[in-house]
Each structure stands twice: as C-alpha cells, then as structure tokens.
Design an enzyme around this catalytic site. Structure first.
Site, PDB file in Angstrom:
ATOM      1  N   LEU A   1       3.425  13.588  -2.801  1.00 53.71           N
ATOM      2  CA  LEU A   1       2.549  14.562  -2.122  1.00 53.71           C
ATOM      3  C   LEU A   1       1.106  14.423  -2.610  1.00 53.71           C
ATOM      4  CD1 LEU A   1       4.760  17.781  -1.758  1.00 53.71           C
ATOM      5  CD2 LEU A   1       4.440  15.887  -0.142  1.00 53.71           C
TER       6      LEU A   1
ATOM      7  N   LEU B   1       7.842   3.101   1.647  1.00 59.18           N
ATOM      8  CA  LEU B   1       6.592   3.307   2.403  1.00 59.18           C
ATOM      9  C   LEU B   1       5.489   3.928   1.564  1.00 59.18           C
ATOM     10  CD1 LEU B   1       9.158   4.141   4.535  1.00 59.18           C
ATOM     11  CD2 LEU B   1       7.250   4.008   6.097  1.00 59.18           C
TER      12      LEU B   1
ATOM     13  N   THR C   1       1.694  -4.246   5.805  1.00 61.21           N
ATOM     14  CA  THR C   1       0.686  -4.203   6.868  1.00 61.21           C
ATOM     15  C   THR C   1       0.266  -5.605   7.294  1.00 61.21           C
ATOM     16  OG1 THR C   1      -1.638  -3.646   7.228  1.00 61.21           O
ATOM     17  CG2 THR C   1      -0.976  -3.898   4.967  1.00 61.21           C
TER      18      THR C   1
ATOM     19  N   GLU D   1      -2.699  -6.305   7.593  1.00 62.08           N
ATOM     20  CA  GLU D   1      -4.012  -6.523   6.954  1.00 62.08           C
ATOM     21  C   GLU D   1      -3.921  -7.529   5.799  1.00 62.08           C
ATOM     22  OE1 GLU D   1      -6.581  -3.140   6.501  1.00 62.08           O
ATOM     23  OE2 GLU D   1      -5.472  -2.005   7.989  1.00 62.08           O
TER      24      GLU D   1
ATOM     25  N   TYR E   1      -7.517  -2.264  -0.447  1.00 60.04           N
ATOM     26  CA  TYR E   1      -6.239  -1.813   0.123  1.00 60.04           C
ATOM     27  C   TYR E   1      -5.355  -2.996   0.481  1.00 60.04           C
ATOM     28  CZ  TYR E   1      -2.960  -0.520   3.851  1.00 60.04           C
ATOM     29  OH  TYR E   1      -1.828  -0.402   4.626  1.00 60.04           O
ATOM     30  N   SER E   2      -5.896  -3.920   1.317  1.00 61.53           N
ATOM     31  CA  SER E   2      -5.023  -5.001   1.795  1.00 61.53           C
ATOM     32  C   SER E   2      -4.647  -5.954   0.656  1.00 61.53           C
ATOM     33  CB  SER E   2      -5.655  -5.743   2.967  1.00 61.53           C
ATOM     34  OG  SER E   2      -6.957  -6.163   2.688  1.00 61.53           O
TER      35      SER E   2
ATOM     36  N   LYS F   1      -1.753  -4.345  -1.097  1.00 65.57           N
ATOM     37  CA  LYS F   1      -0.518  -4.484  -0.317  1.00 65.57           C
ATOM     38  C   LYS F   1      -0.012  -5.930  -0.377  1.00 65.57           C
ATOM     39  CE  LYS F   1       1.439  -1.922   1.882  1.00 65.57           C
ATOM     40  NZ  LYS F   1       2.515  -0.933   1.575  1.00 65.57           N
TER      41      LYS F   1
ATOM     42  N   LYS G   1      -8.157   9.244   9.897  1.00 68.75           N
ATOM     43  CA  LYS G   1      -7.962   7.949  10.556  1.00 68.75           C
ATOM     44  C   LYS G   1      -8.597   7.974  11.949  1.00 68.75           C
ATOM     45  CE  LYS G   1      -5.461   6.308   7.107  1.00 68.75           C
ATOM     46  NZ  LYS G   1      -4.310   5.494   6.878  1.00 68.75           N
TER      47      LYS G   1
ATOM     48  N   ASN H   1     -12.378  -1.208  18.999  1.00 73.44           N
ATOM     49  CA  ASN H   1     -12.513   0.178  18.516  1.00 73.44           C
ATOM     50  C   ASN H   1     -13.312   1.040  19.494  1.00 73.44           C
ATOM     51  OD1 ASN H   1     -11.022  -0.270  16.250  1.00 73.44           O
ATOM     52  ND2 ASN H   1     -12.747  -0.397  14.834  1.00 73.44           N
TER      53      ASN H   1
ATOM     54  N   GLY I   1     -17.088  -5.805   4.355  1.00 76.01           N
ATOM     55  CA  GLY I   1     -15.882  -6.646   4.472  1.00 76.01           C
ATOM     56  C   GLY I   1     -15.020  -6.310   5.678  1.00 76.01           C
TER      57      GLY I   1
HETATM   58  N1  LIG Z   1      -0.869   3.550   9.067  1.00 76.04           N
HETATM   59  C1  LIG Z   1      -0.817   2.304   9.518  1.00 76.04           C
HETATM   60  O1  LIG Z   1      -1.411   2.001  10.566  1.00 76.04           O
HETATM   61  C2  LIG Z   1       0.009   1.260   8.799  1.00 76.04           C
HETATM   62  C3  LIG Z   1       0.217   0.031   9.424  1.00 76.04           C
HETATM   63  C4  LIG Z   1       1.032  -0.906   8.799  1.00 76.04           C
HETATM   64  C5  LIG Z   1       1.602  -0.624   7.582  1.00 76.04           C
HETATM   65  N2  LIG Z   1       1.376   0.567   6.964  1.00 76.04           N
HETATM   66  C6  LIG Z   1       2.046   0.805   5.667  1.00 76.04           C
HETATM   67  O2  LIG Z   1       3.055   1.774   5.910  1.00 76.04           O
HETATM   68  C7  LIG Z   1       3.213   2.611   4.777  1.00 76.04           C
HETATM   69  C8  LIG Z   1       3.030   4.054   5.178  1.00 76.04           C
HETATM   70  O3  LIG Z   1       1.746   4.213   5.763  1.00 76.04           O
HETATM   71  P1  LIG Z   1       1.223   5.645   6.231  1.00 76.04           P
HETATM   72  O4  LIG Z   1       0.151   5.425   7.221  1.00 76.04           O
HETATM   73  O5  LIG Z   1       2.387   6.504   6.564  1.00 76.04           O
HETATM   74  O6  LIG Z   1       0.569   6.150   4.862  1.00 76.04           O
HETATM   75  P2  LIG Z   1       0.166   7.632   4.439  1.00 76.04           P
HETATM   76  O7  LIG Z   1      -1.044   7.498   3.568  1.00 76.04           O
HETATM   77  O8  LIG Z   1       0.115   8.528   5.627  1.00 76.04           O
HETATM   78  O9  LIG Z   1       1.402   8.127   3.561  1.00 76.04           O
HETATM   79  C9  LIG Z   1       1.683   7.621   2.276  1.00 76.04           C
HETATM   80  C10 LIG Z   1       2.675   8.575   1.618  1.00 76.04           C
HETATM   81  O10 LIG Z   1       2.978   8.044   0.312  1.00 76.04           O
HETATM   82  C11 LIG Z   1       2.944   9.102  -0.633  1.00 76.04           C
HETATM   83  N3  LIG Z   1       2.590   8.510  -1.929  1.00 76.04           N
HETATM   84  C12 LIG Z   1       1.401   7.969  -2.302  1.00 76.04           C
HETATM   85  N4  LIG Z   1       1.472   7.545  -3.586  1.00 76.04           N
HETATM   86  C13 LIG Z   1       2.740   7.795  -4.006  1.00 76.04           C
HETATM   87  C14 LIG Z   1       3.432   7.563  -5.220  1.00 76.04           C
HETATM   88  N5  LIG Z   1       2.819   6.982  -6.275  1.00 76.04           N
HETATM   89  N6  LIG Z   1       4.733   7.940  -5.328  1.00 76.04           N
HETATM   90  C15 LIG Z   1       5.363   8.539  -4.266  1.00 76.04           C
HETATM   91  N7  LIG Z   1       4.739   8.801  -3.097  1.00 76.04           N
HETATM   92  C16 LIG Z   1       3.458   8.431  -2.964  1.00 76.04           C
HETATM   93  C17 LIG Z   1       1.883  10.051  -0.097  1.00 76.04           C
HETATM   94  O11 LIG Z   1       2.038  11.359  -0.633  1.00 76.04           O
HETATM   95  C18 LIG Z   1       2.113   9.981   1.409  1.00 76.04           C
HETATM   96  O12 LIG Z   1       3.078  10.937   1.812  1.00 76.04           O
HETATM   97  C19 LIG Z   1       2.175   2.131   3.747  1.00 76.04           C
HETATM   98  O13 LIG Z   1       2.820   1.313   2.835  1.00 76.04           O
HETATM   99  C20 LIG Z   1       1.172   1.362   4.575  1.00 76.04           C
HETATM  100  O14 LIG Z   1       0.607   0.341   3.811  1.00 76.04           O
HETATM  101  C21 LIG Z   1       0.590   1.514   7.560  1.00 76.04           C
END
Ligand SMILES: NC(=O)c1ccc[n+]([C@@H]2O[C@H](COP(=O)([O-])OP(=O)(O)OC[C@H]3O[C@@H](n4cnc5c(N)ncnc54)[C@H](O)[C@@H]3O)[C@@H](O)[C@H]2O)c1
Length: 353
Positions: free
Chosen positions: A34, A80, A133, A135, A159-160, A163, A198, A258, A295
C-alpha cells in the site's frame, strides 16, 4: 489454483484480482505494501469474497513472505508489485531500485525456498509469473518495427532499467536454480481505477476541472495501448497455459500518438460530458505543450503474435471501445477519483491472513 499476487492493490493487480474472483474459481492472496499507488477501494467489488484475502506487507520482507507462502501454499505467484511511474523514477530512483530490483530478488529467494519444499508433483506444477513492461526494450525509431520476445534490452529510464534488471534476475533464477518462471512484457495499459497521475485519467480529470492538459514535447510519442481487462485475461492465460521459461509479449495493436489520445479523450468528453467549465469553448482548448521528459522514448509497439498463436489470447477491446468505457467509468466514479486526489483513499486498514 491458489494464487499469491503481489501488488494486487495497484492498477493492473486489482484488475487481475477482480477478474480472478469474478470470472474464475481461483483463490487469491493479495500481498501489497500500500504505497501511494495501492488502493484497496479498487478491490471493493470483490473484497467480501471468501476466496480473497489481503495482507499489507513488503515483498522484500523475507520473513513475512516466507510465512505467507507456508500458510497459503500457493500453486502460483504472480508478481506485479513495483514502483511503476516513469516521472517518479526520474525524480527519485531509489525506491525503484529497492522494490523492483532488491524486492524482486528477495521475493525470488523466498519463493525458491518454498518451491524446494514442495513434493515433486506440486513442484512441477508451480509457477512464478513475473509481470513486466515493454519499456525494457527501449524505443523504436522505424515506423514499422515491433518489439518481439527476442528484441535486445535497452531501457532508457530508471523505471525501465529497474524492470529490465528484475527480468534478468527472474530468468537467471530459472536457468540457475530451475525455478519454473514465466515472464510477460506488456505495453501501456489503460482503463478503470487507473491512478490519476497517469496520462489518460490525468487528462480526463483535468479536462473536467478546466485545468490545462499537459502534453510532453510535441505529443508525437507513440504508445501501444491495451485495455487493462484484456491484460488481466492475458495474464490468466499465461499463468495457466504458458510454457515454463518462456517470455510472452502482450499488446493491444493500438498504436496512438500521445497527442491523438488527448484529442480522442476531449472528443469523448464533448459527447459524454458536454457541460464544460465556463472558461473554455472546447475541451481541446486546454491542451498545453510542456517541456519534454528527459530520455523520453519515441515509440513503443508490441508484436503480440506469440501469445496469440501459442495461447490463443487476443484483445477483446479496440482503442475506441476501451477508451469510451474508460471515460464513462471516470465520469461514473468521480468519488473514487476525489478520494485518490484528496488522499483519503490511504486511510485503509491493515489486513491479516
Ligand atoms: N501500467 C502499465 O501500463 C504497465 C504496463 C506494463 C507492465 N506494467 C507492470 O505491471 C505491474 C503493475 O503495474 P501497475 O500499473 O498496476 O502499477 P501500480 O503502481 O498501479 O501498482 C503497484 C502496486 O505495487 C504495490 N507495491 C509497491 N511496492 C511494493 C512492495 N515493496 N511490496 C509490496 N507491494 C508493493 C503498490 O502498493 C501498488 O499497489 C508493474 O510491475 C509494472 O511494471 C505496467
């Protein structure tokens, strides 16, 4: 299946959990720290289900994760949890290194110890699914190029890069220790319950409030948009039918500049919310060009042919249908948005197993 999901209070994790509880018989344990991005209100539609449990905690807390694994006995872990916002990674990369790299390492070690203790049948059936991702591949410059599962990694932002590092760790834990992993790399998601920092929700909410719609640079950056519920369906298909050790790219075949996304949102708002703030004649008048992000990647586009061919997944939404649903959802859920914007969503209680 019994599925432990990390980061299930985030945008994609909550969509996945809503899908698992509402459309399948699987049991879910949601481990989420959270952070600012975690919002239990996004799980409200399923939070009373006897097949769903929430625990607040950090993926890097080895003792807690080990205890949860031992008690819950998952058949799969879907990972995730991450720091996920590129702009935040530029302002403060430390949290990205900690959660995305160190946290993933710690989770891998907790899961490996649990997996080693399973009997042979459960050990063979177990899956660790790492959600990543597109990215990690950097950006594309040719107009027809697409990211495939063999595109070399060339991340651009903190970030990328974090990941990409986590993907490498997960792959190494498979090659070195035999941990049965799956990796998915997905394009930009959009849809309901998306945190308002976002692009798409920011533009919808700013437009409704008569605030500027900030577009980076010339707005010509291309993203390949996927409706979040299509992503959730793809993840379920991969964790249940994917081949161990394989990577699957997930994308929506929806390449958009965009600027065009912002204009499409404005056009939908003209139709769905015609009562505008008095200061503007058209929502598009609010578009404001701001200094480009350092970047900034030019173009992302995914070749999702492998998951389509091998696992039979195809997106159900077009960009037009998904964007219309998304704009309507925000109009219908302004209370959810208000509680995120004023911070009251963070008054959430701790969970127990
Ligand atoms: N949003 C996109 O467009 C997108 C696209 C491709 C991949 N992703 C990947 O999908 C995954 C989820 O993305 P999202 O957009 O739902 O992210 P988000 O930021 O909405 O959610 C991330 C969640 O992880 C929790 N969190 C963060 N650090 C934590 C920790 N140390 N321990 C436990 N929980 C933790 C946060 O509380 C949050 O609920 C990520 O790994 C992201 O890299 C996202």
């Amino acid at each position: 299946m019994r599925i432990l999901i990390t980061g299930g209070a985030g945008f994609i994790g909550s969509a996945l959990i809503r899908h698992l509880i509402l459309a399948t018989e699987h049991q879910v344990l949601n481990l989420d720290k959270l952070t600012y991005a975690g919002n239990l209100e996004s799980l409200q539609p399923i939070s009373d289900s006897p097949r769903y449990r929430f625990v607040q905690g950090d993926i890097a807390d080895h003792a807690l994760v080990s205890q949860l694994l031992a008690e819950f006995q998952p058949d799969a872990v879907m990972h995730l949890a991450a720091e996920s916002h590129v702009d935040r990674s530029i302002d403060g990369p430390a949290a990205f290194i900690q959660t995305n790299i160190v946290g993933t390492y710690s989770l891998l070690e907790s899961v490996r110890a649990y997996w080693l203790g399973l009997d042979n049948e459960r050990k063979a059936a177990f899956r660790l699914h790492h959600i990543s991702t597109d990215e990690v591949y950097g950006d594309l410059h040719g107009v027809d190029d697409l990211f495939t599962e063999t595109t070399p990694y060339a991340p651009s932002s903190p970030y990328s890069a974090s990941k990409a590092a986590s993907d490498h760790l997960v792959r190494a834990w498979q090659r070195t220790y035999g941990l049965p992993v799956l990796i998915t790399n997905c394009s930009n998601n959009y849809g309901p319950y998306h945190f308002p920092e976002k692009l798409i929700p920011l533009m919808i909410l700013n437009a409704l409030a008569g605030k500027p719609l900030p577009v980076y640079g010339n707005g010509q950056q291309v993203r390949d948009w996927l409706y979040v519920e299509d992503h959730a369906r793809a993840l379920l298909q991969v964790v249940t039918h994917g081949t161990v050790g394989e990577t699957y790219n997930i994308g929506g075949h929806n390449e958009q500049k965009n600027l065009d996304v912002v204009k499409a949102i404005c056009a939908l708002l003209e139709e769905l919310a015609p009562e505008k703030p008095a200061s503007i004649a058209r929502y598009e008048d609010l578009i404001t060009y701001v200094k480009d992000r350092p970047g900034h990647d030019l173009r992302y586009a995914i070749d999702a042919g492998k998951i389509e061919r091998e696992l039979g997944w195809v997106p159900q939404e077009t960009f037009e249908s998904g964007l219309r649903k998304t704009v309507q959802w925000y109009l219908d859920n302004l209370d959810w948005c208000r509680r995120v914007q004023d911070g009251s969503y963070q008054g959430q209680r701790l969970g127990t197993l």
